[in-house]
Design a protein around this motif. Structure first.
Motif, PDB file in Angstrom:
ATOM      1  N   LYS A  13      96.195 109.792  39.773  1.00 49.74           N
ATOM      2  CA  LYS A  13      96.356 108.938  40.947  1.00 49.74           C
ATOM      3  C   LYS A  13      95.009 108.440  41.480  1.00 49.74           C
ATOM      4  O   LYS A  13      94.906 108.018  42.631  1.00 49.74           O
ATOM      5  N   ASP A  47     100.184 101.479  45.711  1.00 52.89           N
ATOM      6  CA  ASP A  47     100.740 102.737  46.225  1.00 52.89           C
ATOM      7  C   ASP A  47     100.627 103.889  45.240  1.00 52.89           C
ATOM      8  O   ASP A  47     100.742 105.054  45.636  1.00 52.89           O
ATOM      9  N   SER A  48     100.425 103.597  43.964  1.00 48.10           N
ATOM     10  CA  SER A  48     100.299 104.666  42.974  1.00 48.10           C
ATOM     11  C   SER A  48      98.892 105.276  42.951  1.00 48.10           C
ATOM     12  O   SER A  48      98.670 106.319  42.348  1.00 48.10           O
ATOM     13  N   GLN A 237     107.400 111.038  56.484  1.00 49.62           N
ATOM     14  CA  GLN A 237     108.185 112.036  55.767  1.00 49.62           C
ATOM     15  C   GLN A 237     107.279 113.157  55.260  1.00 49.62           C
ATOM     16  O   GLN A 237     107.724 114.303  55.117  1.00 49.62           O
ATOM     17  N   ASP A 238     106.021 112.823  54.997  1.00 45.54           N
ATOM     18  CA  ASP A 238     105.079 113.846  54.518  1.00 45.54           C
ATOM     19  C   ASP A 238     104.887 114.951  55.543  1.00 45.54           C
ATOM     20  O   ASP A 238     104.724 116.133  55.189  1.00 45.54           O
ATOM     21  N   GLU A 241     107.860 117.151  55.188  1.00 47.19           N
ATOM     22  CA  GLU A 241     107.779 117.896  53.930  1.00 47.19           C
ATOM     23  C   GLU A 241     106.713 118.973  54.019  1.00 47.19           C
ATOM     24  O   GLU A 241     106.916 120.107  53.573  1.00 47.19           O
ATOM     25  N   SER A 253     105.204 118.526  48.325  1.00 42.41           N
ATOM     26  CA  SER A 253     105.192 117.381  47.429  1.00 42.41           C
ATOM     27  C   SER A 253     105.150 116.121  48.277  1.00 42.41           C
ATOM     28  O   SER A 253     106.165 115.660  48.786  1.00 42.41           O
ATOM     29  N   LYS A 255     104.704 112.230  49.302  1.00 37.92           N
ATOM     30  CA  LYS A 255     105.085 110.940  48.709  1.00 37.92           C
ATOM     31  C   LYS A 255     104.301 109.767  49.276  1.00 37.92           C
ATOM     32  O   LYS A 255     104.424 108.639  48.789  1.00 37.92           O
TER      33      LYS A 255
END
Length: 257
Positions: A13, A47-48, A237-238, A241, A253, A255
Motif C-alpha cells: 500500500k 485510495d489503495s 468506521q475505522d 473497528e 483491520s 479500511k
C-alpha cells in the motif's frame, strides 16, 4: 504523459517515487519537480495507497537544483514563471510522505526531503544548503523548514556557512528521524511505511493536519483543531473497528473509511 526524470511503482500500500536523473546526481530541474509533485498528488488521490515514499539512488538523494537551468534567470523571469509555486502543492498532500536518503541531499534536494513528513537517512548521508557559495540563498522553503526543525541560531549557522551536516548531526538537531546503515535505508523506510500503512488512514490524516498546525499556531487554536479532528475521527468506521478490535483482543483491520 510518461515521466522522464522519475520512476514510480507500488509495494503493497506504499507508492514509491524514485528520482531518476543519475547522470546529474538527481539534480532537480523544473520538469523533474513537476513530475514529483504530480505523482504525489496521484498517489494522494488513490485510495489503495496509504503512504508515499520519495527516494534517490545509492549515491545521491538529490544533489541540489539544476544550476544550468537557472543561470540566466532574472528577477522578472522568476516572478513571471513562479517556479516555486509547485513546491507549495507538496504541503497539501494528506498522506504520510517519507524521504529515503542515501548520499547527498543538498540545496533543492534537502528542501525536497524537508517537505516530506519523515526522513530516514544512511549513516553516510550529507545534508546542507550550499546556495550562499553561489551568491544566492535557498528559495524552496529551506530557510523556513530548517529553522522550524532546529531553531534560529543553528539554522543561520548552517545556511550562512553553506556547510554540509552529517546524518548524525541532522538527527541530533531533530532534522531527520532515523539513521541506518546505507544498505538498510530502503528496508527501514519500507518497514516504517508498512507500519504507517497499517494504521487507520483517517486518523493518520487528521493527526498530520493537527501536528502541522501546531508548528505555527498558538496553543489555544491548535487545541481547538485537535479537538475538532478528534471528534471527526468518531465519524469513521475505522474508529469503530479499532475500538471493537481492542475489546475483542485482536488486531484491527482498517479500511480507510
Amino acid at each position: 504523459m510518461a515521466n522522464e526524470f522519475i520512476q514510480t511503482y507500488v509495494e503493497k500500500k506504499t507508492g514509491i517515487i524514485q528520482l531518476d536523473r543519475p547522470q546529474a546526481a538527481n539534480a532537480l530541474n523544473r520538469q523533474m519537480v513537476d513530475e514529483i509533485v504530480e505523482q504525489m498528488e496521484r498517489f494522494d488521490r488513490d485510495d489503495s495507497i496509504r503512504v508515499i515514499v520519495v527516494k534517490g539512488n545509492e549515491k545521491a538523494f538529490a544533489a541540489g537544483a539544476d544550476i544550468d537551468e537557472m543561470m540566466d534567470d532574472s528577477p522578472l523571469s522568476l516572478e513571471l514563471t513562479n517556479p516555486f509555486a509547485v513546491w507549495d502543492r507538496m504541503m497539501l498532500i494528506k498522506k504520510p510522505v517519507i524521504a529515503a536518503v542515501n548520499g547527498f541531499a543538498l540545496g533543492g534536494g534537502f528542501e525536497l526531503a524537508l517537505h516530506c513528513d519523515l526522513i530516514v537517512a544512511a549513516e553516510n548521508a550529507s545534508f546542507g544548503f550550499p546556495e550562499v557559495t553561489l551568491g544566492v540563498m535557498p528559495g524552496a522553503g529551506g530557510t523556513q523548514f530548517l529553522t522550524k526543525a532546529m531553531g534560529r541560531a543553528k539554522a543561520l549557522e548552517w545556511i550562512w556557512l553553506g556547510q554540509q551536516m552529517s546524518a548524525r548531526e541532522a538527527l541530533h538537531y531533530g532534522v531527520i528521524n532515523r539513521v541506518v546503515a546505507p544498505e538498510m535505508v530502503k528496508e527501514e523506510t519500507m518497514r516504517l511505511a508498512h507500519q504507517l500503512a497499517g494504521q487507520a488512514p483517517v486518523a493518520v490524516r487528521l493527526i498530520k493536519e493537527a501536528v502541522d498546525e501546531a508548528v505555527d499556531t498558538p496553543l489555544e487554536d491548535g487545541l481547538k483543531l485537535e479537538r475538532k479532528n478528534f471528534y471527526l475521527a468518531f465519524a469513521s468506521q475505522d474508529q469503530k473497528e479499532g475500538m471493537k478490535a481492542f475489546t475483542e483482543k485482536r488486531s484491527p483491520s482498517f479500511k480507510g473509511v
